[in-house]
Design a protein around this motif. Structure first.
Motif, PDB file in Angstrom:
ATOM      1  N   ARG A   1     -25.417 -50.835  -2.530  1.00  0.00           N
ATOM      2  CA  ARG A   1     -25.628 -49.403  -2.278  1.00  0.00           C
ATOM      3  C   ARG A   1     -24.316 -48.727  -1.875  1.00  0.00           C
ATOM      4  N   PHE A   2     -23.619 -49.364  -0.946  1.00  0.00           N
ATOM      5  CA  PHE A   2     -22.364 -48.789  -0.449  1.00  0.00           C
ATOM      6  C   PHE A   2     -21.326 -48.708  -1.565  1.00  0.00           C
ATOM      7  N   SER A   3     -21.172 -49.794  -2.288  1.00  0.00           N
ATOM      8  CA  SER A   3     -20.173 -49.844  -3.356  1.00  0.00           C
ATOM      9  C   SER A   3     -20.497 -48.845  -4.466  1.00  0.00           C
ATOM     10  N   SER A   4     -21.776 -48.743  -4.812  1.00  0.00           N
ATOM     11  CA  SER A   4     -22.181 -47.799  -5.859  1.00  0.00           C
ATOM     12  C   SER A   4     -21.901 -46.360  -5.436  1.00  0.00           C
ATOM     13  N   ALA A   5     -22.160 -46.060  -4.160  1.00  0.00           N
ATOM     14  CA  ALA A   5     -21.896 -44.705  -3.657  1.00  0.00           C
ATOM     15  C   ALA A   5     -20.405 -44.394  -3.729  1.00  0.00           C
ATOM     16  N   ARG A   6     -19.577 -45.360  -3.340  1.00  0.00           N
ATOM     17  CA  ARG A   6     -18.125 -45.152  -3.409  1.00  0.00           C
ATOM     18  C   ARG A   6     -17.681 -44.926  -4.851  1.00  0.00           C
ATOM     19  N   THR A   7     -18.230 -45.722  -5.761  1.00  0.00           N
ATOM     20  CA  THR A   7     -17.865 -45.588  -7.176  1.00  0.00           C
ATOM     21  C   THR A   7     -18.281 -44.220  -7.718  1.00  0.00           C
ATOM     22  N   THR A   8     -19.504 -43.804  -7.375  1.00  0.00           N
ATOM     23  CA  THR A   8     -20.002 -42.502  -7.838  1.00  0.00           C
ATOM     24  C   THR A   8     -19.138 -41.369  -7.303  1.00  0.00           C
ATOM     25  N   TYR A   9     -18.831 -41.442  -6.013  1.00  0.00           N
ATOM     26  CA  TYR A   9     -18.003 -40.390  -5.399  1.00  0.00           C
ATOM     27  C   TYR A   9     -16.627 -40.335  -6.064  1.00  0.00           C
ATOM     28  N   THR A  10     -16.030 -41.505  -6.259  1.00  0.00           N
ATOM     29  CA  THR A  10     -14.690 -41.552  -6.863  1.00  0.00           C
ATOM     30  C   THR A  10     -14.708 -40.967  -8.273  1.00  0.00           C
ATOM     31  N   ARG A  11     -15.753 -41.300  -9.042  1.00  0.00           N
ATOM     32  CA  ARG A  11     -15.846 -40.775 -10.405  1.00  0.00           C
ATOM     33  C   ARG A  11     -15.999 -39.255 -10.398  1.00  0.00           C
ATOM     34  N   HIS A  12     -16.886 -38.762  -9.539  1.00  0.00           N
ATOM     35  CA  HIS A  12     -17.097 -37.312  -9.466  1.00  0.00           C
ATOM     36  C   HIS A  12     -15.846 -36.595  -8.955  1.00  0.00           C
ATOM     37  N   ARG A  13     -15.163 -37.226  -8.013  1.00  0.00           N
ATOM     38  CA  ARG A  13     -13.952 -36.608  -7.459  1.00  0.00           C
ATOM     39  C   ARG A  13     -12.866 -36.495  -8.533  1.00  0.00           C
ATOM     40  N   LYS A  14     -12.689 -37.568  -9.296  1.00  0.00           N
ATOM     41  CA  LYS A  14     -11.702 -37.524 -10.377  1.00  0.00           C
ATOM     42  C   LYS A  14     -12.072 -36.459 -11.403  1.00  0.00           C
ATOM     43  N   GLN A  15     -13.369 -36.383 -11.706  1.00  0.00           N
ATOM     44  CA  GLN A  15     -13.831 -35.379 -12.668  1.00  0.00           C
ATOM     45  C   GLN A  15     -13.568 -33.971 -12.135  1.00  0.00           C
ATOM     46  N   HIS A  16     -13.838 -33.784 -10.828  1.00  0.00           N
ATOM     47  CA  HIS A  16     -13.610 -32.470 -10.215  1.00  0.00           C
ATOM     48  C   HIS A  16     -12.148 -32.055 -10.319  1.00  0.00           C
ATOM     49  N   PHE A  17     -11.264 -32.973  -9.958  1.00  0.00           N
ATOM     50  CA  PHE A  17      -9.849 -32.612  -9.975  1.00  0.00           C
ATOM     51  C   PHE A  17      -9.317 -32.466 -11.394  1.00  0.00           C
ATOM     52  N   ALA A  18      -9.934 -33.182 -12.331  1.00  0.00           N
ATOM     53  CA  ALA A  18      -9.546 -32.987 -13.734  1.00  0.00           C
ATOM     54  C   ALA A  18      -9.940 -31.584 -14.190  1.00  0.00           C
ATOM     55  N   GLU A  19     -11.167 -31.171 -13.828  1.00  0.00           N
ATOM     56  CA  GLU A  19     -11.611 -29.818 -14.170  1.00  0.00           C
ATOM     57  C   GLU A  19     -10.760 -28.776 -13.448  1.00  0.00           C
ATOM     58  N   LEU A  20     -10.441 -29.075 -12.188  1.00  0.00           N
ATOM     59  CA  LEU A  20      -9.622 -28.149 -11.411  1.00  0.00           C
ATOM     60  C   LEU A  20      -8.239 -28.000 -12.035  1.00  0.00           C
TER      61      LEU A  20
ATOM     62  N   SER B   1      -7.551 -28.392 -15.173  1.00  0.00           N
ATOM     63  CA  SER B   1      -7.713 -27.606 -16.397  1.00  0.00           C
ATOM     64  C   SER B   1      -7.823 -26.115 -16.071  1.00  0.00           C
ATOM     65  N   LYS B   2      -8.604 -25.800 -15.024  1.00  0.00           N
ATOM     66  CA  LYS B   2      -8.755 -24.400 -14.627  1.00  0.00           C
ATOM     67  C   LYS B   2      -7.429 -23.821 -14.145  1.00  0.00           C
ATOM     68  N   ARG B   3      -6.652 -24.629 -13.459  1.00  0.00           N
ATOM     69  CA  ARG B   3      -5.359 -24.144 -12.986  1.00  0.00           C
ATOM     70  C   ARG B   3      -4.413 -23.877 -14.147  1.00  0.00           C
ATOM     71  N   ASP B   4      -4.495 -24.724 -15.165  1.00  0.00           N
ATOM     72  CA  ASP B   4      -3.674 -24.470 -16.355  1.00  0.00           C
ATOM     73  C   ASP B   4      -4.103 -23.168 -17.029  1.00  0.00           C
ATOM     74  N   GLU B   5      -5.425 -22.955 -17.097  1.00  0.00           N
ATOM     75  CA  GLU B   5      -5.924 -21.704 -17.678  1.00  0.00           C
ATOM     76  C   GLU B   5      -5.484 -20.514 -16.825  1.00  0.00           C
ATOM     77  N   ALA B   6      -5.544 -20.682 -15.499  1.00  0.00           N
ATOM     78  CA  ALA B   6      -5.117 -19.606 -14.600  1.00  0.00           C
ATOM     79  C   ALA B   6      -3.640 -19.297 -14.795  1.00  0.00           C
TER      80      ALA B   6
END
Length: 408
Positions: free
Chosen positions: A172-191, A193-198
């Motif tokens: 449970r703990f490891s899966s939560a860490r993995t999920t958070y890390t994946r979402h965080r990387k996705q967020h900053f990738a989108e961010l 991209s948005k900064r490049d557009e800005a």
């Protein structure tokens, strides 16, 4: 032969110790002083007694683990059972036997403590896994990663559970860490991209700002700069270094335009203040027209003053309402006087007033004839009604004649 309560030395130098099972040989000391022989083996006993004393204190104090204590009791018991020493060996064995239930009790206590610690660890690990899952479901990208590292350190500091439970909670703990890390990387990738557009949008805005920076069309250009600023804010942040450079360009263009505009407006303000003083002085002349006694003369005088008013030019915006209000008051007074003159000389209105007077006079004449007729016929009721109608019409006639007299 030398002897004491716990042992003796035979004539041939054999040393015996007395136990509950009888005597047994512990050694020989030929050609030696029996007292010295007993003293030697007694010192061996003293060493064993010291060892038992020390073990008792450690067990009673709980400074030795139950497993180590049991092993030590077993070892010392074995040493005493076959010890080549003289002394109360049975007493030492009895003392060691007395430690066995205490060690067992301590073992159960340790077992309970271990079970409690395991349960505490289970609760702690469950809490860690739950908190990690909560973090993984959230969007706290800055503090979440730090907290997950702290939770990992807390996990490592806890004892292991049984394999099944520990593996389940770790999953449970490891899966939560993995999920958070994946979402965080996705967020900053989108961010990113948005900064490049800005950055692209802000490059365009900065370029346009530089293009209109030298405009002297103050009103529309000021509005356009406001529009550009709204678009700038709506674009969001670009990469820091790029954002700072673009903002410096945009801000410089703003400063160029508004600095030039403010300089021109400052000059205009000086001129408008002078205009205000001139118009305030002129208002004194304009207000001197009041009260209006001659509408035509007042209009002629006001017309000339208004020409001078228009020639003076603009005044500061915050003073416009005040001086315009004073001017409008004079204009309204002159217009009211003109309206009154017109109403008094209007031929159509005079004709209507004359017609009303004639109509009422004719009506009164007819009513008088009717009243006379009814009186001659003796019809008092109708004669009275006619006289009352005549009285009312005479009042109306008086009012109509007064209105007619107003026309000159």
């Amino acid at each position: 032969m030398a002897e004491e309560s716990w042992g003796r030395v035979a004539d041939d130098g054999t040393v015996f110790v007395r136990t509950k099972d009888g005597e047994r040989t512990v050694g020989q000391w030929p050609d030696a002083n029996p007292e010295e022989a007993l003293a030697f083996y007694t010192r061996r006993y003293d060493a064993l007694a010291f060892e038992v004393d020390l073990l008792e204190k450690r067990v009673q104090a709980g400074t030795v683990s139950p497993d180590d204590a049991r092993a030590a009791v077993k070892k010392v018991t074995s040493s005493i059972t076959d010890a080549q020493a003289v002394g109360d060996l049975d007493g030492l064995l009895t003392r060691l036997e007395a430690l066995t239930p205490l060690v067992a009790q301590q073992r159960e206590k340790k077992k309970a403590e271990r079970a409690a610690k395991v349960e505490e660890a289970r609760e702690a690990k469950t809490k860690i896994a739950t908190e990690a899952e909560t973090i993984a479901a959230g969007t706290d990208w800055r503090h979440g990663v730090t907290r997950l590292r702290e939770l990992l350190d807390e996990w490592k500091a806890l004892p292991r559970l049984d394999k099944s439970s520990d593996d389940e909670l770790w999953h449970r703990f490891s899966s939560a860490r993995t999920t958070y890390t994946r979402h965080r990387k996705q967020h900053f990738a989108e961010l990113s991209s948005k900064r490049d557009e800005a950055a692209t949008v802000k490059e365009r805005l900065a370029a346009e700002a530089e293009t209109i920076a030298t405009s002297t069309d103050w009103g529309p250009t000021s509005g356009r700069f406001r529009d550009l600023m709204r678009q700038w804010k709506a674009a969001g942040p670009a990469p820091r270094e790029v954002d700072d450079k673009l903002w410096a360009r945009f801000r410089s263009a703003q400063d160029t335009f508004f600095g030039a505009r403010d300089a021109v407006q400052a000059e205009e303000n000086v001129e408008q203040q002078a205009n205000l003083q001139a118009k305030e002085a002129l208002l004194v002349e304009i207000e001197a027209i009041l009260p209006v006694n001659d509408a035509k003369a007042a209009r002629d005088q006001l017309r000339g003053l208004l020409d001078r008013w228009d020639e003076i030019g603009k005044v500061p915006r915050d003073s416009m309402r005040s001086i315009d209000g004073r001017l409008r008051a004079v204009e309204q007074a002159v217009k009211s006087a003109e309206d009154e003159v017109w109403n008094n000389t209007n031929p159509e209105a005079r004709a209507r007033a004359e017609a009303t007077v004639k109509q009422l006079q004719s009506l009164i004449t007819d009513l008088e004839k009717q009243a006379t007729k009814h009186e001659s016929q003796g019809n008092a009721r109708k004669a009275k009604e006619a006289r009352e109608a005549i009285a009312a019409r005479r009042e109306w006639l008086t009012q109509a004649q007064n209105a007619l007299s107003d026309f000159s």
